[in-house]
Design a protein around this motif. Structure first.
Motif, mmCIF file in Angstrom:
data_model
loop_
_atom_site.group_PDB
_atom_site.id
_atom_site.type_symbol
_atom_site.label_atom_id
_atom_site.label_comp_id
_atom_site.label_asym_id
_atom_site.label_seq_id
_atom_site.Cartn_x
_atom_site.Cartn_y
_atom_site.Cartn_z
ATOM 1 N N TYR B 40 0.858 -1.185 0.000
ATOM 2 C CA TYR B 40 0.000 0.000 0.000
ATOM 3 C C TYR B 40 0.891 1.231 0.000
ATOM 4 O O TYR B 40 1.993 1.192 0.553
ATOM 5 C CB TYR B 40 -0.931 -0.007 1.210
ATOM 6 C CG TYR B 40 -2.009 -1.061 1.109
ATOM 7 C CD1 TYR B 40 -3.080 -0.872 0.248
ATOM 8 C CD2 TYR B 40 -1.933 -2.232 1.838
ATOM 9 C CE1 TYR B 40 -4.071 -1.836 0.125
ATOM 10 C CE2 TYR B 40 -2.922 -3.205 1.724
ATOM 11 C CZ TYR B 40 -3.986 -2.990 0.863
ATOM 12 O OH TYR B 40 -4.955 -3.944 0.744
ATOM 13 N N GLN B 43 3.800 2.411 2.570
ATOM 14 C CA GLN B 43 4.015 1.380 3.584
ATOM 15 C C GLN B 43 4.977 0.337 3.048
ATOM 16 O O GLN B 43 5.079 0.154 1.838
ATOM 17 C CB GLN B 43 2.680 0.719 3.937
ATOM 18 C CG GLN B 43 1.802 1.612 4.778
ATOM 19 C CD GLN B 43 0.452 0.994 5.060
ATOM 20 O OE1 GLN B 43 0.287 -0.214 4.998
ATOM 21 N NE2 GLN B 43 -0.505 1.839 5.363
ATOM 22 N N LEU B 46 3.935 -5.832 1.610
ATOM 23 C CA LEU B 46 3.383 -6.991 2.316
ATOM 24 C C LEU B 46 3.927 -8.274 1.705
ATOM 25 O O LEU B 46 4.203 -9.240 2.406
ATOM 26 C CB LEU B 46 1.861 -7.003 2.198
ATOM 27 C CG LEU B 46 1.093 -5.934 2.964
ATOM 28 C CD1 LEU B 46 -0.339 -5.860 2.457
ATOM 29 C CD2 LEU B 46 1.102 -6.256 4.449
ATOM 30 N N PRO B 65 -2.487 -17.465 6.834
ATOM 31 C CA PRO B 65 -3.218 -17.021 8.018
ATOM 32 C C PRO B 65 -3.773 -15.610 7.828
ATOM 33 O O PRO B 65 -3.347 -14.894 6.934
ATOM 34 C CB PRO B 65 -2.144 -17.046 9.126
ATOM 35 C CG PRO B 65 -0.846 -16.960 8.407
ATOM 36 C CD PRO B 65 -1.046 -17.614 7.073
ATOM 37 N N SER B 66 -4.720 -15.236 8.685
ATOM 38 C CA SER B 66 -5.313 -13.901 8.599
ATOM 39 C C SER B 66 -4.234 -12.830 8.677
ATOM 40 O O SER B 66 -3.284 -12.951 9.442
ATOM 41 C CB SER B 66 -6.297 -13.693 9.750
ATOM 42 O OG SER B 66 -7.470 -14.391 9.482
ATOM 43 N N GLY B 67 -4.374 -11.806 7.870
ATOM 44 C CA GLY B 67 -3.465 -10.665 7.937
ATOM 45 C C GLY B 67 -2.193 -10.849 7.143
ATOM 46 O O GLY B 67 -1.321 -9.971 7.160
ATOM 47 N N CYS B 68 -2.032 -11.971 6.408
ATOM 48 C CA CYS B 68 -0.785 -12.172 5.678
ATOM 49 C C CYS B 68 -0.818 -11.469 4.320
ATOM 50 O O CYS B 68 0.182 -11.429 3.609
ATOM 51 C CB CYS B 68 -0.477 -13.652 5.505
ATOM 52 S SG CYS B 68 -1.573 -14.451 4.340
ATOM 53 N N GLY B 69 -1.956 -10.922 3.948
ATOM 54 C CA GLY B 69 -2.019 -10.142 2.716
ATOM 55 C C GLY B 69 -2.749 -10.819 1.574
ATOM 56 O O GLY B 69 -2.567 -10.449 0.418
ATOM 57 N N SER B 71 -6.106 -10.811 0.896
ATOM 58 C CA SER B 71 -7.049 -9.881 0.273
ATOM 59 C C SER B 71 -6.294 -8.780 -0.462
ATOM 60 O O SER B 71 -6.723 -8.326 -1.522
ATOM 61 C CB SER B 71 -7.970 -9.262 1.325
ATOM 62 O OG SER B 71 -8.760 -10.250 1.923
ATOM 63 N N SER B 72 -5.173 -8.368 0.101
ATOM 64 C CA SER B 72 -4.385 -7.307 -0.545
ATOM 65 C C SER B 72 -3.858 -7.783 -1.892
ATOM 66 O O SER B 72 -3.905 -7.039 -2.880
ATOM 67 C CB SER B 72 -3.224 -6.897 0.352
ATOM 68 O OG SER B 72 -3.706 -6.486 1.605
HETATM 69 N N1 LIG Z 1 -6.344 -0.367 2.279
HETATM 70 C C1 LIG Z 1 -5.289 -0.658 3.056
HETATM 71 N N2 LIG Z 1 -4.333 0.264 3.287
HETATM 72 C C2 LIG Z 1 -3.272 -0.038 4.056
HETATM 73 N N3 LIG Z 1 -3.070 -1.222 4.653
HETATM 74 C C3 LIG Z 1 -3.971 -2.191 4.474
HETATM 75 C C4 LIG Z 1 -5.132 -1.962 3.663
HETATM 76 N N4 LIG Z 1 -5.868 -3.100 3.646
HETATM 77 C C5 LIG Z 1 -5.200 -3.999 4.403
HETATM 78 N N5 LIG Z 1 -4.063 -3.461 4.900
HETATM 79 C C6 LIG Z 1 -3.085 -4.169 5.744
HETATM 80 O O1 LIG Z 1 -2.549 -5.210 5.004
HETATM 81 C C7 LIG Z 1 -2.334 -6.342 5.835
HETATM 82 C C8 LIG Z 1 -2.910 -7.560 5.185
HETATM 83 O O2 LIG Z 1 -4.305 -7.474 5.172
HETATM 84 P P1 LIG Z 1 -5.220 -8.412 4.290
HETATM 85 O O3 LIG Z 1 -4.700 -8.407 2.907
HETATM 86 O O4 LIG Z 1 -6.633 -7.986 4.473
HETATM 87 O O5 LIG Z 1 -4.981 -9.811 4.972
HETATM 88 P P2 LIG Z 1 -5.768 -11.184 4.798
HETATM 89 O O6 LIG Z 1 -6.817 -11.005 3.752
HETATM 90 O O7 LIG Z 1 -4.723 -12.169 4.441
HETATM 91 O O8 LIG Z 1 -6.366 -11.508 6.130
HETATM 92 C C9 LIG Z 1 -2.948 -6.041 7.175
HETATM 93 O O9 LIG Z 1 -1.919 -5.777 8.089
HETATM 94 C C10 LIG Z 1 -3.758 -4.808 6.948
HETATM 95 O O10 LIG Z 1 -3.707 -3.970 8.058
#
Ligand SMILES: Nc1ncnc2c1ncn2[C@@H]1O[C@H](COP(=O)(O)OP(=O)(O)O)[C@@H](O)[C@H]1O
Ligand SMILES: [Mg+2]
Lengths: 371, 279
Positions: B40, B43, B46, B65-69, B71-72
């Protein structure tokens, strides 16, 4: 766009239509094929699909829609020569759509049921608002008896947000309305040489009526709507449910601080709006050649305490109403995401209607009381 | 695609490659990700150096695992974010080649289902599905309705055409979202956590729907998930993301990842070092 264009040849005398090329959402012909085919006068049409090189579900849907439309117009349709590669998708589409039950959109209510529903909704709204009013009064009395249980810090914060931040817009609206009112009346009054009375007209209209009314409408837009949407989104997030299951009263913790804040804040804003309005009138008086002091002298001669009291009293009631309705609509919202917007709209509409009705009632009341 | 069918396709289209209606080569890989950096703005990244391919008709899992990126990564693959480095090819064409234009073109060739379903709350299911058709295709109202009803029937929602999203259950909303993603007949579907928030029975039903669609329509899927049950039932091949590796820790069939992979992230994800962690 590349890709094989869709082609359609015929119908010939025997009603054969030759299809060719790719048939999907992007290659489909514009305009009504059914109309064209019906005009050909054939009572039976056979689609020969052997020339198709590509067919997807959207393409199949186009053909099946054609079959249905033509069928409704009395033309019998059949398909033949499905290419080997397209058989699977064609059969999937045929089998699937054969199982679709005939549903139609829910019919809109007829005139009488719709009117009945409107009246029932109206009565329900009135009932809910009355019940809520009762709850607020009971909790309000509880608060008076035990003031130390109140959420005073929140109340102050809300008062600050609703009043201090609304000062500029209230002053601007007040000033401009005073200016316009004075200007319009001065034009007529000058014809008769009585333009000195512009001061009385503007002064009385603003202090008795317009100051409180305009402030209430500004607050409806600024604070009432904010209350509705805040509380409705808390409802959506189940924050209200959480509060109730912890044994906390949403009325006491959420509604009362807002209602108290706005009830006592509105008169202050109204006074500011009044002064700005008078200033606007004064500016016009000066512009048409009267010294500043004339305006105030003329006004103080005709203004008495009851005029000031009526405006002030109304502003209390309006402030209370705006907050009451705003909170009620928020707390009684549905729990879906679109309900936040609906609650806000309904809150603003209800407030404007209620304020107009209350203002008329006050006009009658003060006339009867001869204030 | 048979030999005679290829002959039918006119030859004036560059180098004799067959093209679909939008000018894509339908035989190219549905998705190829090349050395992508997921980050992002402002930052630290990821994920770095993410490369993988999706074959025709394949269901690829993105695990972790959750938070590994996860969805990103998906947001980058569908062009909601621009990758800091690297790119993604859909049917052989770079979706980031020239900004929104190439992205919008590619968006007709893939569909996305978001974690919450993201149906439009003010439209009934039929109109939700028909919306992309109305915007982008030449279909008239009758054909649009027929096509949308057909997609809803495919996901098992016949009879619910005129229901509003708020009136149906969470599992049905996800099915409707899949039907909407299918509206323009894409060759690739991205699904973000299809089973999230559903009970196990409904989630399994959804897994089977995805399998059936993939088989019947030859669709490829990229499925973000962390539910072991659905990984084992529907995923053909998976990439496992890891925060500490800042990228793909390992990839392979679910069986390989679950039983053989020696990568710590895989062991942790499939709970193979449960005993140690319990101590
Ligand atoms: N729009 C965004 N802007 C900045 N950071 C983000 C955004 N969306 C998610 N993050 C960060 O990216 C990391 C990964 O999130 P995410 O991709 O949602 O994880 P997952 O889907 O694997 O659980 C998290 O630490 C989250 O805080
Ligand atoms: Mg996620």
């Amino acid at each position: 766009m590349h890709g094989q264009p869709f082609t359609l040849k015929g119908p010939d005398g025997a009603g054969r239509v030759l299809l060719g090329g790719d048939l999907n959402a992007f290659t489909a012909p514009r305009g009504s094929l059914a109309g064209m085919l019906v005009k050909s006068g054939n009572k039976e049409i056979t689609f020969d699909m052997s020339g198709l090189v590509g067919l997807d579900l959207n393409g199949a849907a186009i053909l099946m829609d054609l079959e249905k439309t033509l069928g409704d117009l009395g033309v019998r349709v059949s398909f033949e020569g499905v290419p080997e590669e397209e058989k699977e998708i064609w059969e999937l589409a045929r089998d699937t759509s054969a199982k679709i039950p005939d549903t139609s959109p829910p019919a809109p209510l007829g005139f009488i049921p719709a009117t009945g529903k409107m009246i029932m909704d109206f009565l329900k709204d009135g009932y809910e608002l009355t019940m809520f009013f009762g709850e607020v009064v009971i909790d309000g009395i509880g608060l008076l008896l035990r003031p130390w249980t109140g959420r005073w810090a929140t109340t102050l914060k809300i008062a600050e947000r609703s009043v201090v931040d609304a000062v500029p817009v209230t002053i601007l609206v007040g000033f401009l309305v005073g200016l316009i009112l004075a200007f319009q009346s001065a034009m007529v009054m000058q014809l008769f040489g009585v333009d000195i009375f512009v001061a009385d007209l503007v002064g009385l209209a603003i202090i008795r009526e317009l100051g409180a009314l305009l402030t209430a409408i500004v607050l409806t837009g600024r604070s009432g709507s904010a209350f509705s949407s805040e509380l409705a989104s808390m409802k959506t997030n189940q924050e209200i449910d959480a509060m109730v299951t912890m044994g906390l009263s949403p009325v006491k913790n959420l509604a009362l601080p807002r209602i108290v804040a706005l009830t006592f804040a509105t008169p202050i804003l109204t006074v500011l709006g009044d002064m700005a309005g008078l200033l606007g009138g004064n500016v016009v008086m000066v512009a048409i050649g009267h010294p500043v002091a004339v305006f105030w002298k003329e006004l103080s001669g005709h203004l008495d305490l009851s005029d000031i009291f009526t405006g002030f009293f109304k502003s209390f009631v309006f402030g209370f109403t705006v907050a009451l309705v705003g909170c009620q609509r928020g707390l009684f919202a549905g729990s879906g995401p679109s309900d936040v917007g609906e609650a806000t709209t309904l809150g603003v509409v209800t407030n404007i209607i209620l304020i107009a009705i209350l203002d008329s009632l006050f006009a009658v009341l003060f006339y009867v009381l001869d204030w | 695609m048979g030999q005679d069918r290829e002959n039918l396709i006119s030859n004036d289209i560059g180098k004799g490659v067959a093209r679909d209606a939008l000018g894509y080569d339908p035989n190219a890989l549905p998705l190829e990700v090349i050395d992508m950096t997921v980050a992002y703005p402002g930052q630290p990244p990821l994920l770095e150096g993410v490369s993988f391919k999706v074959e025709h008709g394949e269901i690829l899992g993105i695990l972790g695992p959750s938070g590994c990126g996860k969805s990103s990564l998906l947001r980058h693959l569908v062009g909601l974010e621009y990758p800091r480095r690297g790119t993604a090819l859909v049917l052989g064409e770079d979706i980031f080649a020239n900004g929104e234009e190439s992205l919008n073109r590619a968006r007709h060739r893939f569909g996305v289902m978001y974690q919450s379903g993201a149906l439009f709350g003010d439209l009934n299911l039929l109109d939700n599905v028909a919306m992309p058709l109305k915007e982008y295709s030449r279909l008239g109202p009758g054909a649009r309705k027929a096509a949308a009803a057909l997609k809803l029937a495919l996901v098992g929602l016949s009879g619910f055409e005129y229901h509003m999203p708020a009136e149906i259950s969470g599992g049905m909303r996800k099915r409707a979202a899949i039907a909407r993603a299918l509206a323009l007949e894409p060759s690739l579907l991205f699904l973000d956590e299809p089973g999230a928030g559903l009970d196990p029975v409904t989630a399994t039903g959804l897994d089977h729907l995805i399998l059936t669609l993939s088989r019947n329509l030859g669709l490829s899927f990229v499925v973000v998930t962390h539910e072991l049950r659905s990984i084992l039932t529907m995923i053909d091949r998976a990439i496992l993301l890891d925060k500490t590796a800042c990228g793909i820790a390992d990839s392979g069939t679910p069986k390989y990842l679950a039983e053989e992979s020696e990568v710590p992230a895989a062991k942790a994800f499939f709970l193979r070092d449960q005993e140690e962690r319990a101590l």
